[in-house]
Design a protein around this motif. Structure first.
Motif, PDB file in Angstrom:
ATOM      1  N   PRO A 152      81.525   8.952  35.748  1.00 58.43           N
ATOM      2  CA  PRO A 152      81.007   9.555  36.992  1.00 58.43           C
ATOM      3  C   PRO A 152      81.852  10.779  37.397  1.00 58.43           C
ATOM      4  CG  PRO A 152      81.260   7.187  37.230  1.00 58.43           C
ATOM      5  CD  PRO A 152      81.953   7.552  35.954  1.00 58.43           C
ATOM      6  N   ARG A 153      81.163  11.716  38.016  1.00 62.36           N
ATOM      7  CA  ARG A 153      81.854  12.955  38.417  1.00 62.36           C
ATOM      8  C   ARG A 153      81.528  13.264  39.882  1.00 62.36           C
ATOM      9  NH1 ARG A 153      81.905  18.412  34.892  1.00 62.36           N
ATOM     10  NH2 ARG A 153      83.403  17.111  33.787  1.00 62.36           N
ATOM     11  N   VAL A 154      82.578  13.707  40.622  1.00 58.32           N
ATOM     12  CA  VAL A 154      82.403  14.150  42.018  1.00 58.32           C
ATOM     13  C   VAL A 154      82.698  15.658  42.063  1.00 58.32           C
ATOM     14  CG1 VAL A 154      83.141  13.922  44.405  1.00 58.32           C
ATOM     15  CG2 VAL A 154      83.116  11.906  42.895  1.00 58.32           C
ATOM     16  N   GLU A 163      82.835   8.650  48.046  1.00 59.13           N
ATOM     17  CA  GLU A 163      82.351   8.425  46.685  1.00 59.13           C
ATOM     18  C   GLU A 163      83.236   7.400  45.962  1.00 59.13           C
ATOM     19  OE1 GLU A 163      79.628   8.950  43.587  1.00 59.13           O
ATOM     20  OE2 GLU A 163      79.592   9.445  45.749  1.00 59.13           O
ATOM     21  N   MET A 164      84.563   7.468  46.158  1.00 57.11           N
ATOM     22  CA  MET A 164      85.444   6.487  45.484  1.00 57.11           C
ATOM     23  C   MET A 164      85.175   5.095  46.031  1.00 57.11           C
ATOM     24  SD  MET A 164      89.140   8.353  44.818  1.00 57.11           S
ATOM     25  CE  MET A 164      89.502   8.565  46.540  1.00 57.11           C
ATOM     26  N   ASP A 165      84.904   4.978  47.312  1.00 57.36           N
ATOM     27  CA  ASP A 165      84.582   3.676  47.886  1.00 57.36           C
ATOM     28  C   ASP A 165      83.325   3.109  47.260  1.00 57.36           C
ATOM     29  OD1 ASP A 165      85.068   1.648  50.156  1.00 57.36           O
ATOM     30  OD2 ASP A 165      82.963   2.268  50.455  1.00 57.36           O
ATOM     31  N   ARG A 166      82.314   3.986  47.081  1.00 58.80           N
ATOM     32  CA  ARG A 166      81.053   3.528  46.495  1.00 58.80           C
ATOM     33  C   ARG A 166      81.241   3.126  45.038  1.00 58.80           C
ATOM     34  NH1 ARG A 166      77.177   5.214  43.340  1.00 58.80           N
ATOM     35  NH2 ARG A 166      78.188   7.216  42.958  1.00 58.80           N
ATOM     36  N   LEU A 167      81.988   3.956  44.273  1.00 55.45           N
ATOM     37  CA  LEU A 167      82.174   3.680  42.851  1.00 55.45           C
ATOM     38  C   LEU A 167      83.006   2.414  42.637  1.00 55.45           C
ATOM     39  CD1 LEU A 167      82.866   7.327  41.594  1.00 55.45           C
ATOM     40  CD2 LEU A 167      80.790   5.965  41.218  1.00 55.45           C
ATOM     41  N   GLU A 193      82.993   0.775  38.906  1.00 59.40           N
ATOM     42  CA  GLU A 193      83.458   1.878  38.058  1.00 59.40           C
ATOM     43  C   GLU A 193      84.976   1.888  38.057  1.00 59.40           C
ATOM     44  OE1 GLU A 193      81.704   3.763  36.203  1.00 59.40           O
ATOM     45  OE2 GLU A 193      79.669   3.337  36.960  1.00 59.40           O
ATOM     46  N   GLU A 194      85.531   2.339  36.892  1.00 58.34           N
ATOM     47  CA  GLU A 194      86.975   2.352  36.754  1.00 58.34           C
ATOM     48  C   GLU A 194      87.553   3.767  36.759  1.00 58.34           C
ATOM     49  OE1 GLU A 194      87.895   0.281  33.213  1.00 58.34           O
ATOM     50  OE2 GLU A 194      87.200  -1.676  33.951  1.00 58.34           O
ATOM     51  N   ILE A 195      86.769   4.727  36.293  1.00 65.16           N
ATOM     52  CA  ILE A 195      87.258   6.116  36.168  1.00 65.16           C
ATOM     53  C   ILE A 195      86.258   7.051  36.855  1.00 65.16           C
ATOM     54  CG2 ILE A 195      87.823   7.999  34.574  1.00 65.16           C
ATOM     55  CD1 ILE A 195      88.660   5.900  32.542  1.00 65.16           C
ATOM     56  N   VAL A 196      86.779   8.072  37.489  1.00 70.51           N
ATOM     57  CA  VAL A 196      85.932   9.110  38.098  1.00 70.51           C
ATOM     58  C   VAL A 196      86.610  10.461  37.870  1.00 70.51           C
ATOM     59  CG1 VAL A 196      87.039   8.872  40.359  1.00 70.51           C
ATOM     60  CG2 VAL A 196      84.783   9.924  40.193  1.00 70.51           C
ATOM     61  N   GLN A 197      85.785  11.440  37.571  1.00 66.16           N
ATOM     62  CA  GLN A 197      86.301  12.812  37.400  1.00 66.16           C
ATOM     63  C   GLN A 197      85.977  13.623  38.676  1.00 66.16           C
ATOM     64  OE1 GLN A 197      84.529  14.419  33.877  1.00 66.16           O
ATOM     65  NE2 GLN A 197      85.918  13.318  32.486  1.00 66.16           N
ATOM     66  N   VAL A 198      87.012  14.296  39.197  1.00 71.14           N
ATOM     67  CA  VAL A 198      86.842  15.150  40.396  1.00 71.14           C
ATOM     68  C   VAL A 198      86.825  16.601  39.933  1.00 71.14           C
ATOM     69  CG1 VAL A 198      87.709  15.793  42.666  1.00 71.14           C
ATOM     70  CG2 VAL A 198      88.052  13.451  41.785  1.00 71.14           C
ATOM     71  N   LEU A 199      85.658  17.268  40.089  1.00 69.87           N
ATOM     72  CA  LEU A 199      85.514  18.672  39.682  1.00 69.87           C
ATOM     73  C   LEU A 199      85.776  19.567  40.906  1.00 69.87           C
ATOM     74  CD1 LEU A 199      84.730  20.822  37.628  1.00 69.87           C
ATOM     75  CD2 LEU A 199      82.327  20.470  38.238  1.00 69.87           C
TER      76      LEU A 199
END
Length: 789
Positions: A711-713, A730-734, A739-745
């Motif tokens: 996932p990406r924000v 978004e991190m709260d939702r993921l 979800e374990e990993i998220v990319q912040v653009l």
């Protein structure tokens, strides 16, 4: 430089009468003096300045701001005495104060109206500020002109002493009147003053009984006017006190006069300035009474609209004065005015002459605005010359003498006015003399207005372009002149018809017609023929002028429509271009974002899909750019783009509706409709890959480790607070979604957003750890976050 106008021309044109009318509208003695002595200016700039001043004065009156000059008085005689160290009378000194007050009022008024009357403001700046002197003079006198006690301390002391002595003497003499012994000696019980001495009327027989000084006696000698001895000393003291007071008064008057004398030159200049302002105001009032318009000064010929003779208007005959358009049409140098007697011919030429003088004097003309009058160097007249009995000259001889003088003096810049030229002699000889004189005047460069009954001159005006005809009307039914001037026409004398109307026998009138028809018919017929041809020509010219005017209006309307269409086309193109640029910018932004996603895509399927999106965006960009470039013709050497393939190349040749294009290593013949000029440098043609290349690329993709979709924000473009709030949500939702990993653009930008995000992530309870992205993940523009399980 303009020349002087001789006295004869001024008199014959009525200039003294006009100056008298001007003077009657002045409000000061010195202004009236200037008006009565006014002469046409000898300098063009002076004439123009005078006219501007008069127009300013009219504007001020229109706004009820007329300058307060009426209190100004002419103190120049008193100033002369004061300058020679003479002592002025109290009345003269109060007049000086009055002038200073008027000057100050005019000065302040001009300053307040500087925007409306800049020339008056300029003149007002020369007026001296002498209010302290006026106040000093006013403090010394009462309104009746007597010196006040406060004029000096010594004067107050002496006058008070004299008043005390008067009271003492009156008290003593009244006491004597009550004395019975004295009363018995009196002729009457009263006292009087003789030679500034208090006296009693004593009977002559009692002279020895009342010691004193006899100052007078009655006619009969029976009564003596005696100053009692007891009053002599008091009388002497009174005389001394009054003499001292008188001496002090003279000293004060001399001192005040000296103060005026020291400023005599300045005050004299103020008097002259106020006189000019008053003269200007009188000119404005005269112009308003004439309903005059400011003319355009200059040019080489006059053109007057709705002109009326000023003196006739001022005689309160405004309703009876006919307004005429009077002009000297080019290229003519002379205007020949014909028509019946009493028809207004003389009024016409004297109006023009008087207007020429008024223009040089800076006075508006009794004509409509827009009229034009040259500043003639000089004006010559021969109007109403009568026989000179003292010199034994007939009317004709006197007229010829005036004509001789004009022929000697007239030249370029001269205006010549001649009434009934070469009249009072044989008509044929008179006509010959008149024609010869007019030819000489015109040849010398003068402009001429003449009145005439001579048929030969009427014919000359019709046949020679140096002369222009004009006529005044006459109503034969009413036997009255119409005073209407008709330019371009000749007028008949109508003498026979007038004679019949006034009662001459019909047979006499009929015989006169027969004689006229058989005798002088050659010139008359020629004049009639020329007049007919001239009228026809004027009609044709009028029709042609109307047609030309209509054509010019049509052409102007067509040009305005063309300009409107050109402007509409420019606006349309500008609008379309702006929209195209905006669309292209938007498409390019989308392509850049897709490429960024392609570079960071973790899966082959996403990469393929992104590549297809890029291709679609490029194709759409090509189609957007194509219409803008379609208007440019394809030519050899031009860089073009294949609209369907998206490849670019260089045009080698163009034939009919095809072009040969070099695209990479290939040459291809392409339909012109599939090509468009390129705004970018040529790109290398993108050819399809071979089967071997495709297999190698597939092996590379299969060999690469496949990662799960992360996932990406995207917080690019957001403010720091907004980005942090979006990231937290978004991190709260993921985290709740497992979800374990998220990319912040967040991109690079200035680095502020990136630093703030990473500091926040280091403290966030949602985050186990975070790190910058690898090159295949987007590099430092991305932060990879591991969420807490």
């Amino acid at each position: 430089m303009l020349g002087p106008i001789d006295e004869k021309a001024l008199r014959e044109l009525g200039w003294p009468r006009l100056c008298a009318e001007l003077a009657s509208r002045s409000r000061t003695p010195m202004g009236r003096e200037r008006c009565l002595s006014l002469l046409p200016a000898d300098d063009e700039q002076v004439a123009r300045r005078r006219l501007q001043l008069v127009e300013e004065s009219r504007l001020l009156r229109q706004h009820e701001r007329e300058l307060p000059v009426s209190d100004a008085v002419d103190i120049r005689p008193a100033l002369g005495r004061a300058a020679r160290e003479g002592s002025l009378e109290p009345a003269d000194l109060l007049q000086v104060s009055r002038l200073i007050r008027a000057s100050d009022a005019v000065r302040r008024s001009c300053f307040s109206q500087a925007d409306r009357a800049p020339l008056h403001f300029e003149m007002a700046q020369t007026l001296a500020e002498l209010l302290p002197l006026a106040q000093e003079l006013e403090r010394a006198f009462d309104p009746k002109g007597s010196l006040l006690d406060s004029a000096s301390a010594l004067l107050a002391e002496l006058r008070e002493k004299a008043r005390g002595l008067h009271r003492a003497i009156k008290a003593r003499i009244e006491e004597m009147l009550r004395d019975e012994k004295v009363a018995a000696m009196l002729r009457d019980n009263y006292y009087s003053v003789r030679g500034d001495r208090y006296v009693l009327p004593i009977r002559a027989e009692h002279k020895a009984h009342l010691p004193g000084i006899v100052h007078n006696a009655s006619n009969s000698g029976q009564t003596l006017f005696v100053e009692p001895q007891v009053l002599v000393e008091l009388g002497n003291q009174l005389t001394i006190a009054e003499a001292g007071a008188l001496e002090e008064e003279q000293r004060i008057l001399a001192e005040l006069s000296a103060a005026v004398g020291r400023r005599a030159d300045v005050l004299a200049r103020d008097v002259e300035t106020l006189a000019v302002i008053d003269e200007t105001s009188a000119g404005g009032r005269l112009a308003d009474d004439l309903a005059a318009g400011a003319p355009e000064l200059g040019g080489d010929r006059f053109e007057l609209f709705k002109a009326r003779h000023p003196l006739l208007v001022l005689q309160r005959k405004t309703g009876d004065v006919v307004a005429n358009d009077i002009a000297l049409p080019a290229p003519a140098q002379a205007l020949v005015i014909s028509g019946p007697n009493a028809g207004g011919k003389t009024v016409t030429i004297t109006s023009v002459g008087l207007f020429a003088l008024m223009a040089r004097a800076g006075l508006p003309l009794a004509a409509a605005a827009g009229s034009r009058m040259p500043l003639y160097r000089t004006v010559h007249t021969a109007i109403g010359d009568e026989g000179d009995l003292s010199r034994d000259l007939s009317t004709f001889t006197a007229h010829l003498s005036a004509l001789r003088r004009i022929l000697e003096e007239a030249g370029p810049g001269s205006l010549v006015l001649i009434d009934e030229i070469a009249a009072d002699t044989d008509p044929r000889e008179g006509a010959a003399i008149a024609i010869a004189a007019l030819e000489k005047l015109v040849g010398a460069g003068a402009q001429v207005l003449i009145t005439t009954h001579l048929e030969e001159l009427k014919a000359l005006a019709l046949a020679d372009e140096r002369f222009a005809p004009a006529s005044v009307g006459f109503d034969v039914d009413r036997l009255a002149p119409t005073y209407a001037l008709r330019l371009g026409e000749v007028g008949a004398s109508s003498a026979i018809e007038i004679a019949r109307r006034v009662g001459l026998p019909e047979e006499v009138c009929e015989r006169a017609r027969q004689i006229l028809g058989s005798g002088a018919s050659v010139v008359s017929q020629a004049v009639a023929l020329l007049e007919k041809e001239r009228a026809a020509l004027l009609q044709e010219r009028s029709e042609m002028a109307a047609a030309r005017a209509e054509l010019e209006r049509s052409q102007a309307a067509l040009e305005r429509e063309r300009e409107r269409l050109r402007e509409l086309e420019r606006e349309t193109r500008a609008g379309a271009r702006a929209e195209l640029v905006e669309d292209l910018s938007r498409k390019r932004t989308q392509v850049a974002e897709l490429i960024a996603e392609l570079q960071a895509a973790p899966k082959m399927s996403q990469a393929v899909e992104t590549q297809r999106a890029v291709d679609r965006a490029i194709a759409e960009e090509d189609r957007e750019e194509a219409p803008a470039a379609a208007a440019v013709p394809i030519a050899p050497g031009m860089t073009v783009r294949h609209l369907r393939l998206g490849t670019e190349g260089v045009v080698l040749d163009v034939t009919d509706d095809h072009a040969t294009v070099q695209m990479g290593a290939l040459k291809s013949k392409v339909a012109l409709e599939d090509l468009a000029p390129s705004q970018r440098p040529a790109r290398v043609a993108r050819f399809r890959k071979s089967g071997r290349e495709k297999l190698e690329r597939a092996e590379q993709v299969r060999a690469a480790p496949l990662e799960m979709r992360v996932p990406r924000v995207d917080v690019r473009g957001m403010r720091v607070e907004e980005a942090l709030r979006a990231l937290e949500m978004e991190m709260d939702r993921l985290l709740r979604a497992g979800e374990e990993i998220v990319q912040v653009l967040h991109g690079h930008g200035s680095g502020a957003l990136k630093s703030a995000l990473r500091e926040h992530l280091a403290r966030s309870p949602y985050v186990a750890r975070s790190r910058p992205g690898e090159s295949h993940e987007g590099g430092d523009a991305v932060t990879v976050v591991s969420l807490r399980g």
